[in-house]
Design a protein around this motif. Sequence first.
Motif, mmCIF file in Angstrom:
data_model
loop_
_atom_site.group_PDB
_atom_site.id
_atom_site.type_symbol
_atom_site.label_atom_id
_atom_site.label_comp_id
_atom_site.label_asym_id
_atom_site.label_seq_id
_atom_site.Cartn_x
_atom_site.Cartn_y
_atom_site.Cartn_z
ATOM 1 N N GLN A 1 1.645 6.561 -6.884
ATOM 2 C CA GLN A 1 0.513 7.396 -7.311
ATOM 3 C C GLN A 1 0.788 8.877 -7.066
ATOM 4 O O GLN A 1 0.348 9.732 -7.835
ATOM 5 C CB GLN A 1 -0.755 6.957 -6.577
ATOM 6 N N GLN A 2 1.535 9.171 -5.993
ATOM 7 C CA GLN A 2 1.814 10.560 -5.662
ATOM 8 C C GLN A 2 2.974 11.134 -6.467
ATOM 9 O O GLN A 2 2.936 12.298 -6.895
ATOM 10 C CB GLN A 2 2.138 10.680 -4.158
ATOM 11 N N ARG B 1 6.847 7.467 -9.233
ATOM 12 C CA ARG B 1 8.101 6.731 -9.153
ATOM 13 C C ARG B 1 8.206 6.074 -7.776
ATOM 14 O O ARG B 1 7.430 6.390 -6.871
ATOM 15 C CB ARG B 1 9.310 7.644 -9.399
ATOM 16 N N VAL B 2 9.147 5.161 -7.613
ATOM 17 C CA VAL B 2 9.400 4.517 -6.325
ATOM 18 C C VAL B 2 10.858 4.764 -5.971
ATOM 19 O O VAL B 2 11.758 4.493 -6.783
ATOM 20 C CB VAL B 2 9.125 2.998 -6.391
ATOM 21 N N ALA B 3 11.103 5.304 -4.788
ATOM 22 C CA ALA B 3 12.466 5.652 -4.380
ATOM 23 C C ALA B 3 13.350 4.407 -4.329
ATOM 24 O O ALA B 3 12.895 3.326 -3.929
ATOM 25 C CB ALA B 3 12.438 6.336 -3.019
ATOM 26 N N TYR B 4 14.604 4.577 -4.730
ATOM 27 C CA TYR B 4 15.536 3.449 -4.677
ATOM 28 C C TYR B 4 16.873 3.811 -4.029
ATOM 29 O O TYR B 4 17.576 2.952 -3.528
ATOM 30 C CB TYR B 4 15.788 2.882 -6.079
ATOM 31 N N HIS C 1 0.835 -1.201 0.000
ATOM 32 C CA HIS C 1 0.000 0.000 0.000
ATOM 33 C C HIS C 1 0.872 1.254 0.000
ATOM 34 O O HIS C 1 0.594 2.213 -0.739
ATOM 35 C CB HIS C 1 -0.914 -0.002 1.217
ATOM 36 N N GLU C 2 1.923 1.262 0.812
ATOM 37 C CA GLU C 2 2.820 2.424 0.862
ATOM 38 C C GLU C 2 3.532 2.625 -0.475
ATOM 39 O O GLU C 2 3.695 3.764 -0.938
ATOM 40 C CB GLU C 2 3.848 2.226 1.976
ATOM 41 N N GLU D 1 7.188 6.069 -16.314
ATOM 42 C CA GLU D 1 6.093 5.906 -15.362
ATOM 43 C C GLU D 1 5.218 4.711 -15.748
ATOM 44 O O GLU D 1 4.809 3.912 -14.903
ATOM 45 C CB GLU D 1 5.257 7.189 -15.299
ATOM 46 N N GLU D 2 4.937 4.608 -17.042
ATOM 47 C CA GLU D 2 4.141 3.484 -17.529
ATOM 48 C C GLU D 2 4.897 2.174 -17.334
ATOM 49 O O GLU D 2 4.311 1.147 -16.999
ATOM 50 C CB GLU D 2 3.805 3.685 -19.008
ATOM 51 N N LEU D 3 6.221 2.223 -17.511
ATOM 52 C CA LEU D 3 7.043 1.038 -17.327
ATOM 53 C C LEU D 3 6.982 0.567 -15.873
ATOM 54 O O LEU D 3 6.868 -0.631 -15.605
ATOM 55 C CB LEU D 3 8.487 1.360 -17.714
ATOM 56 N N THR D 4 7.036 1.496 -14.928
ATOM 57 C CA THR D 4 6.948 1.149 -13.517
ATOM 58 C C THR D 4 5.582 0.554 -13.185
ATOM 59 O O THR D 4 5.470 -0.442 -12.449
ATOM 60 C CB THR D 4 7.194 2.394 -12.642
#
Length: 408
Positions: A84-85, A88-91, A77-78, A141-144
């Motif tokens: 969504q915000q 991307r997702v931090a790495y 969920h996080e 973004e679409e790839l993620t």
Amino acid sequence: MHFKGIFILYCCLLGFFVGSFSALFLALVEFMLHFIWETIPNTFDPPLFYPLLIGICGGVLVGLTQKYWGPYPKTMHETLHEFQQTRRVAYTKVLAKNFISAIIVLGFGASLGPEAALASILGGLITWAGDHMKLTFSRKEELTELGFKAVFAAVFSAPLVGLSDAFEDEKGLKLSKSRSKTLLYTLSTVAGFLGFSFINSFLPKENIFFIRIPAVTWDYRLIFSALPAILLGISFGYLFLALEKFSDNLVKGHTHPIFFALCGGLLLGGLGMCSHYFLYSGEHAVFPLSRHYTEYSILFLVFLALGKACLTHLSFAFGWRGGKIFPAIFASTALACAFAKIFPYTPGATVALIVATSITIILKRPLFTALLLLLLFPLQYFPLLLLACFLAKQSDTWRKNYFKKISK
């Protein structure tokens, strides 16, 4: 080859990578579980309180990671909320924390699933790839997003589960606005499933998710037990969510990560001494329990269902973070087996009805639930599963509308 063709190829390769990574991650978790819970006890003569000892050791490690790193691994969920915000997702400085924390939690036998950690780890890896591949940078973004669908397909060994997102969200069914997007969903999820299956073909691991078409003897008395089974499943789904809220409120405002993690370890070890069914996420225990449930009392099966649900939520609240879908399926199955002992009319269908309605209430996703359970129960039960899932979703809608009306 045009850019569109290259992007489709990248989506397929991405899905295959996601599936392969998921299989390798789960294989590492299986190795840890085997070493801690089988190799060591078989090599030495462990005391009867060995599960408690392992719970304490795990609690210390979990507590230290929570204290010095923070709340890792991130939940699904996080991760989805972050995507969504920020799209991307931090790495950076996150991947290692997610990975190590997840291995500790899962390897020490927590009653939690791997899907949360995998979504966060793979989301970060996919974002990193999108940032560094010039050919796909404009569509990273679409790839993620496509990568998340492949995660679902791989972890649950169900290629259609990721595809369900194209037609459903928590608000209900929706029509896909883009055929090309649906095609990409399909290709990436199928590729994820193939990658997962390819790696698993080299590993001695039992796959519990596959199409089954056994001989089924239908009992007409199922007609009379179906409605009570559906109501029981819906009720247990709400109870599972209530226990989650209670557990979260129990530790709200408290900042003692090592103490709470130790409490979680003691709880895990204590219940693990009562029954091995309390250990691990539960997906591999569904079939053994279904085959041998007649050997257990109704009281024990109910205790198993409630205990598994409480252990899952309390462990999470105490810092042992992970996914809750697999434990929810097992807990619902245990309760369904208790019901099947009272109403033994086509017990497989009865269990399917209870699990389907319970998981639908928990996830709020009837199509996702039905497609997930399609590979867990005989194919002949799928029409019942689908109907039960949408009935549960509709009942939840009626409940919400009723409380809105009386609150005015």
